[in-house]
Design an enzyme around this catalytic site. Structure first.
Site, PDB file in Angstrom:
ATOM      1  N   TYR A   1     -25.792   9.836 -34.164  1.00  0.00           N
ATOM      2  CA  TYR A   1     -25.560   9.220 -32.961  1.00  0.00           C
ATOM      3  C   TYR A   1     -25.886   7.807 -32.978  1.00  0.00           C
ATOM      4  O   TYR A   1     -26.959   7.452 -33.392  1.00  0.00           O
ATOM      5  CB  TYR A   1     -26.499   9.932 -31.945  1.00  0.00           C
ATOM      6  CG  TYR A   1     -26.197   9.420 -30.774  1.00  0.00           C
ATOM      7  CD1 TYR A   1     -25.482   9.945 -29.797  1.00  0.00           C
ATOM      8  CD2 TYR A   1     -27.128   8.189 -30.150  1.00  0.00           C
ATOM      9  CE1 TYR A   1     -25.478   9.291 -28.363  1.00  0.00           C
ATOM     10  CE2 TYR A   1     -26.880   7.673 -29.021  1.00  0.00           C
ATOM     11  CZ  TYR A   1     -26.081   8.314 -28.052  1.00  0.00           C
ATOM     12  OH  TYR A   1     -25.946   7.739 -26.858  1.00  0.00           O
TER      13      TYR A   1
ATOM     14  N   GLU B   1     -20.359   4.304 -27.223  1.00  0.00           N
ATOM     15  CA  GLU B   1     -21.242   5.565 -27.775  1.00  0.00           C
ATOM     16  C   GLU B   1     -20.087   5.833 -28.980  1.00  0.00           C
ATOM     17  O   GLU B   1     -19.059   6.334 -28.794  1.00  0.00           O
ATOM     18  CB  GLU B   1     -21.607   6.402 -26.903  1.00  0.00           C
ATOM     19  CG  GLU B   1     -22.222   7.615 -27.292  1.00  0.00           C
ATOM     20  CD  GLU B   1     -22.469   8.708 -26.321  1.00  0.00           C
ATOM     21  OE1 GLU B   1     -23.502   8.612 -25.862  1.00  0.00           O
ATOM     22  OE2 GLU B   1     -21.634   9.212 -25.982  1.00  0.00           O
TER      23      GLU B   1
END
Ligand code: GDP
Ligand code: MN
Length: 389
Positions: free
Chosen positions: A108, A196
């Site tokens: 992530y 993101e």
């Protein structure tokens, strides 16, 4: 403003971030064609502005063009329900067909503004693929955070450190550091509020690429990015918010409560929402009509509130400085003439030309619940809404 995954990936690719090869389409036949071009197994992904598509059945793997056609036919036109769409779901109009990557590990990485320190912050975690909120709740130490001084930008050493912190060392360290730096540059260069990549995929053959991408933009900076502004998909936005923008209302944001608000000034609008909360209620919206002396703005605000089925009382809170109370009062009167207002309306009006405003209201015979200060106004609005049940 948000964009679709395929658009986010196209934008990130401009900043040197590797993304799976693929294309978007609205047709199952075209999906088969794209799979054919790619020449290997593909993944077919619903393009809606909501995460959790995987669990909701909006992402399917396809081994060949025939399967890609089948997957696309199943996904296009489906009503996709995920934890982010709410129970009503979201109609899927297009799919991204892209090369299937063999994922070794899901990581992530993201960039957001950390309001508590007033700086952009890069976050990375070795635990990707799942919702980051889940990781933050269960294992907050698994999220590495690096604040960035925007005057110098994200430094290469910071990228290398973050790469190592999430277990990407050896040959993987440099490409990972470059990718994280690219994401920061995209965030800054495109005036994002969020950038993101989740999952950031480490493939079996040692590549690091963005398997999923999400970009949110600062609406106030969109004028600097015409190409991004053009990507806006009105289907994905609240219809009342779109209408408010078209009516020139400063800011309107739909919320979950039942007290509709008409306020001038963003600060006063926030104070109004706080006052509603303190009085035990919930605002149905944030609405800053902006400082313009035009009754049409007030009328437009009422039109929007009357089309919001959640609104059970209206609270008008005007502090006339540059804005003139008599003009606002005229707007309130005209709104009552032009539409059927079936909910109680509480008004607190003070400031410039208030005497003239009061005179106009008294003459008009429009029925208003009056309040002299904000706390009283909020309490009366909450009580009036409750009394309707
Ligand atoms: P989201 O559920 O809406 O966030 O959609 P994602 O694009 O993040 O996909 C959800 C999950 O699908 C990922 O975490 C992966 O496990 C899986 N997935 C997506 N694309 C691929 C792919 O190309 N190959 C493999 N093996 N899995 C994939
Ligand atoms: Mn994802």
């Amino acid at each position: 403003m948000k964009v679709h995954e395929y658009q986010a990936k196209e934008l990130l690719a401009r900043f040197g971030i590797e993304v799976p090869k693929g294309r978007v389409t609205t047709s199952p036949d075209e999906a088969a064609k794209i799979a054919e071009e790619i020449g290997k197994p593909v993944v077919v992904k619903a393009q809606v502005h909501s995460g959790g598509r995987g669990k909701g059945g909006g992402i399917k793997l396809a081994a060949n063009p025939a399967e890609a056609r089948e997957a696309a036919a199943a996904i296009i036109g489906m009503n996709l329900v995920t934890h982010q769409t709410g129970p009503e779901g979201k109609l899927v109009k297009s799919v991204l067909v892209e090369e299937q990557i063999e994922i070794e590990k899901e990581l992530y990485v993201s960039v957001v503004i950390d309001n508590s320190i007033g700086l952009p912050i890069v976050m990375a975690s070795a635990e990707g693929g799942v919702e980051i909120e889940e990781v933050a709740a269960k294992n907050p130490d698994a999220i590495k955070r690096t604040p960035v001084d925007p005057t110098v930008g994200f430094q290469p050493f910071q990228g290398r450190q973050m790469a190592m912190d999430i277990g990407l060392s050896g040959d993987l360290m440099r490409p990972a550091a470059t990718l994280i730096g690219g994401l920061y540059n995209a965030f800054e260069g495109l005036d994002c509020s969020l950038a993101e990549i989740n999952p950031l995929a480490l493939t079996k053959d040692g590549r690091i690429l963005a398997a999923d991408a999400k970009l949110n933009f600062d609406d106030n900076a969109l004028y600097r990015h015409k190409d991004v502004a053009e990507l806006r998909d009105l289907d994905e936005e609240d219809p009342l918010e779109v209408r408010a923008q078209e009516s020139g209302i400063g800011t309107y944001i739909k919320l979950d409560g039942n007290i509709g608000c008409v306020v001038n000034g963003a600060g006063l609008a926030m104070a109004t929402m706080d006052a509603i909360k303190i009085s035990g209620g919930d605002p149905a919206n944030f609405l800053d009509i902006g400082t313009v002396n035009d009754p049409e703005r007030v009328i437009a605000s009422f039109r929007i509130l009357m089309d919001d089925k959640d609104v059970e009382a209206v609270l008008i809170n005007i502090f006339g400085g540059m804005a003139r109370v008599d003009v606002i009062a005229q707007g309130i009167i005209d709104a009552h003439k032009q539409m059927k207002i079936e909910v109680p309306v509480v008004a607190r009006l003070v400031g410039t030309n208030v005497e003239e405003g009061e005179r106009l209201l008294a003459e008009s015979g429009v029925e208003l619940i009056r309040a002299h200060d904000l706390g009283e106004a909020a309490q009366k609005a909450v009580d009036a809404a409750a009394a309707r049940k």
